[in-house]
Structure formats: structure tokens, C-alpha cells
Scaffold this motif. Sequence first.
Motif, PDB file in Angstrom:
ATOM      1  N   LEU A 173       0.823  -1.209   0.000  1.00  0.00           N
ATOM      2  CA  LEU A 173       0.000   0.000   0.000  1.00  0.00           C
ATOM      3  C   LEU A 173       0.856   1.258   0.000  1.00  0.00           C
ATOM      4  N   ILE A 174       1.652   1.389   1.037  1.00  0.00           N
ATOM      5  CA  ILE A 174       2.399   2.625   1.227  1.00  0.00           C
ATOM      6  C   ILE A 174       3.534   2.344   2.193  1.00  0.00           C
ATOM      7  N   SER A 175       4.595   3.122   2.091  1.00  0.00           N
ATOM      8  CA  SER A 175       5.730   2.918   2.980  1.00  0.00           C
ATOM      9  C   SER A 175       6.256   4.252   3.472  1.00  0.00           C
ATOM     10  N   ILE A 176       7.140   4.186   4.452  1.00  0.00           N
ATOM     11  CA  ILE A 176       7.765   5.399   4.966  1.00  0.00           C
ATOM     12  C   ILE A 176       9.142   5.056   5.500  1.00  0.00           C
ATOM     13  N   SER A 177      10.089   5.903   5.187  1.00  0.00           N
ATOM     14  CA  SER A 177      11.431   5.759   5.718  1.00  0.00           C
ATOM     15  C   SER A 177      11.525   6.492   7.041  1.00  0.00           C
ATOM     16  N   SER A 178      12.478   6.068   7.864  1.00  0.00           N
ATOM     17  CA  SER A 178      12.597   6.679   9.190  1.00  0.00           C
ATOM     18  C   SER A 178      13.082   8.129   9.138  1.00  0.00           C
ATOM     19  N   ILE A 179      13.502   8.588   7.957  1.00  0.00           N
ATOM     20  CA  ILE A 179      13.934   9.987   7.868  1.00  0.00           C
ATOM     21  C   ILE A 179      12.745  10.915   7.656  1.00  0.00           C
ATOM     22  N   LYS A 180      11.576  10.337   7.475  1.00  0.00           N
ATOM     23  CA  LYS A 180      10.370  11.131   7.286  1.00  0.00           C
ATOM     24  C   LYS A 180       9.399  10.896   8.437  1.00  0.00           C
ATOM     25  N   ASP A 181       8.440  11.796   8.579  1.00  0.00           N
ATOM     26  CA  ASP A 181       7.394  11.545   9.563  1.00  0.00           C
ATOM     27  C   ASP A 181       6.012  11.435   8.924  1.00  0.00           C
ATOM     28  N   LYS A 182       5.964  11.619   7.616  1.00  0.00           N
ATOM     29  CA  LYS A 182       4.664  11.527   6.934  1.00  0.00           C
ATOM     30  C   LYS A 182       4.903  11.183   5.473  1.00  0.00           C
ATOM     31  N   ASN A 183       4.042  10.321   4.949  1.00  0.00           N
ATOM     32  CA  ASN A 183       4.051  10.033   3.519  1.00  0.00           C
ATOM     33  C   ASN A 183       2.610   9.858   3.066  1.00  0.00           C
ATOM     34  N   GLU A 184       2.282  10.512   1.961  1.00  0.00           N
ATOM     35  CA  GLU A 184       0.893  10.531   1.520  1.00  0.00           C
ATOM     36  C   GLU A 184       0.792   9.993   0.106  1.00  0.00           C
ATOM     37  N   ASP A 185      -0.237   9.191  -0.150  1.00  0.00           N
ATOM     38  CA  ASP A 185      -0.488   8.671  -1.488  1.00  0.00           C
ATOM     39  C   ASP A 185      -1.988   8.545  -1.671  1.00  0.00           C
ATOM     40  N   GLY A 186      -2.573   9.566  -2.306  1.00  0.00           N
ATOM     41  CA  GLY A 186      -4.018   9.547  -2.519  1.00  0.00           C
ATOM     42  C   GLY A 186      -4.779   9.572  -1.201  1.00  0.00           C
ATOM     43  N   ARG A 187      -5.622   8.582  -1.016  1.00  0.00           N
ATOM     44  CA  ARG A 187      -6.436   8.526   0.209  1.00  0.00           C
ATOM     45  C   ARG A 187      -5.653   7.982   1.410  1.00  0.00           C
ATOM     46  N   PHE A 188      -4.450   7.506   1.172  1.00  0.00           N
ATOM     47  CA  PHE A 188      -3.660   6.848   2.225  1.00  0.00           C
ATOM     48  C   PHE A 188      -2.517   7.747   2.695  1.00  0.00           C
ATOM     49  N   THR A 189      -2.408   7.881   3.999  1.00  0.00           N
ATOM     50  CA  THR A 189      -1.309   8.633   4.604  1.00  0.00           C
ATOM     51  C   THR A 189      -0.739   7.815   5.747  1.00  0.00           C
ATOM     52  N   VAL A 190       0.572   7.706   5.783  1.00  0.00           N
ATOM     53  CA  VAL A 190       1.219   7.022   6.900  1.00  0.00           C
ATOM     54  C   VAL A 190       1.991   8.057   7.703  1.00  0.00           C
ATOM     55  N   PHE A 191       1.845   7.984   9.007  1.00  0.00           N
ATOM     56  CA  PHE A 191       2.533   8.867   9.929  1.00  0.00           C
ATOM     57  C   PHE A 191       3.489   8.042  10.779  1.00  0.00           C
ATOM     58  N   LEU A 192       4.682   8.582  10.983  1.00  0.00           N
ATOM     59  CA  LEU A 192       5.670   7.882  11.798  1.00  0.00           C
ATOM     60  C   LEU A 192       6.119   8.784  12.948  1.00  0.00           C
TER      61      LEU A 192
END
Lengths: 117, 110
Positions: A47-66
Amino acid sequence: DQQVKQNSPSLSVQEGRISILNCDYTNSMFDYFLWYKKYPAEGPTFLISISSIKDKNEDGRFTVFLNKSAKHLSLHIVPSQPGDSAVYFCAASGKNAGGTSYGKLTFGQGTILTVHP
Amino acid sequence: SQTIHQWPATLVQPVGSPLSLECTVEGTSNPNLYWYRQAAGRGLQLLFYSVGIGQISSEVPQNLSASRPQDRQFILSSKKLLLSDSGFYLCARTGGGGYTFGSGTRLTVV
């Protein structure tokens, strides 16, 4: 020892509302996090991923927060749709375990999301 | 294409019988290959991974074994199945970008 935990086995939301899926991890060596979606009798799909250098990644309706300090990540789905109903797995990876930048994945137990029309 | 082929899709086997699940992959050569299992009510657990032909690492002690006779072939086996071996088995690969899963095999041991 469960290094990646999804403490909510299930979540039920109304169509159009926000779905928030949570995941906690304990291993500070994890530096890459992924969410997978799985329908019954099928393999998980990315679905979606995020690297530890980021705190947010967004793709359309999906957002991941770290939140690294809390070792917590979440997946937000807005707006939720009935077709989003599936099992969602959080996964984490550390560098170079297995010789790739992704290496071995450690999965959470999964959360069953049900979106009601 | 990073396609993964797994078969069979479903399998019902008696306790004590042998098992052989095959996974073949397309795409980039020398992929890292993985076998995962999802037991009922539990998450995906890594069973084995392989970084090359003949190279197998086991993540958890168990009744199963894995082999990689060819670059694009990964086999999961058991000499005698236990009831606890029931589950959904997934083959996965990395290489060429990302992590790709096969469609899985539902194994029921009766």
C-alpha cells in the motif's frame, strides 16, 4: 517477542469517514516501514511505505505517519470506502538484513478493517 | 515483471503425510526469497529466507524445511505434517524494487 504490534484486531468504520490503523514497534534498528493490504485467500499487496527519515508520507487517500520517539506509526484512510475492507498489516525492516535495502520484514498481527456502506 | 507463482492454491493433507509447496519467480535474477506463514488469528511469520541457490536461513524452529535448487525456485517441504502446520503459506521476493508476495497456499492438515 513481538517486535511489531497491531493491538487492534479489528476496526469498523462508516463509509466516507476516516479509518486509522495503528502499529507499534520495539526494535530501534527498524528504519523502513510498510503497510500491506490483504484480501482473503490472496497474498498481501503493498500500500504505502515510509522511511525513518520522514514523519509523513501521503499517497491519494492513504497517509502514513511515523513517530520515531514513540516507536509508533499509523495509517489513515480518508475517505474510507467499502472496497477498503481487508486485513491491514504493518511491517518493518532494518537495513541490509538479507542483503537488500528492505531485507526481512517483520509483520504485525494485522487489523481487520470493515467499512460499512 | 516481478511475478511469483505459487501452487497449489489450496491443499488438504492428513497428519503425518509429506508436503512440498513450490514457488517460482520471474524477473530480476538472484532475488532474495522468503517463505511466510499466516496461522489462524495471527500475523505473518517469516519461516525461511534465501539469498541465493542452496542458501537457506531458518527463522524459527519447526517441522518444515526449505530448499532453493535453482535461482528462481524456492520449495517448502515437510516429511511428516502436524496439525499445527495448517495455515496460509506465502512466498515472497525482494529485488528489482520492493517486496512482492505470491497468491499463497491454504494448507489444512486433518
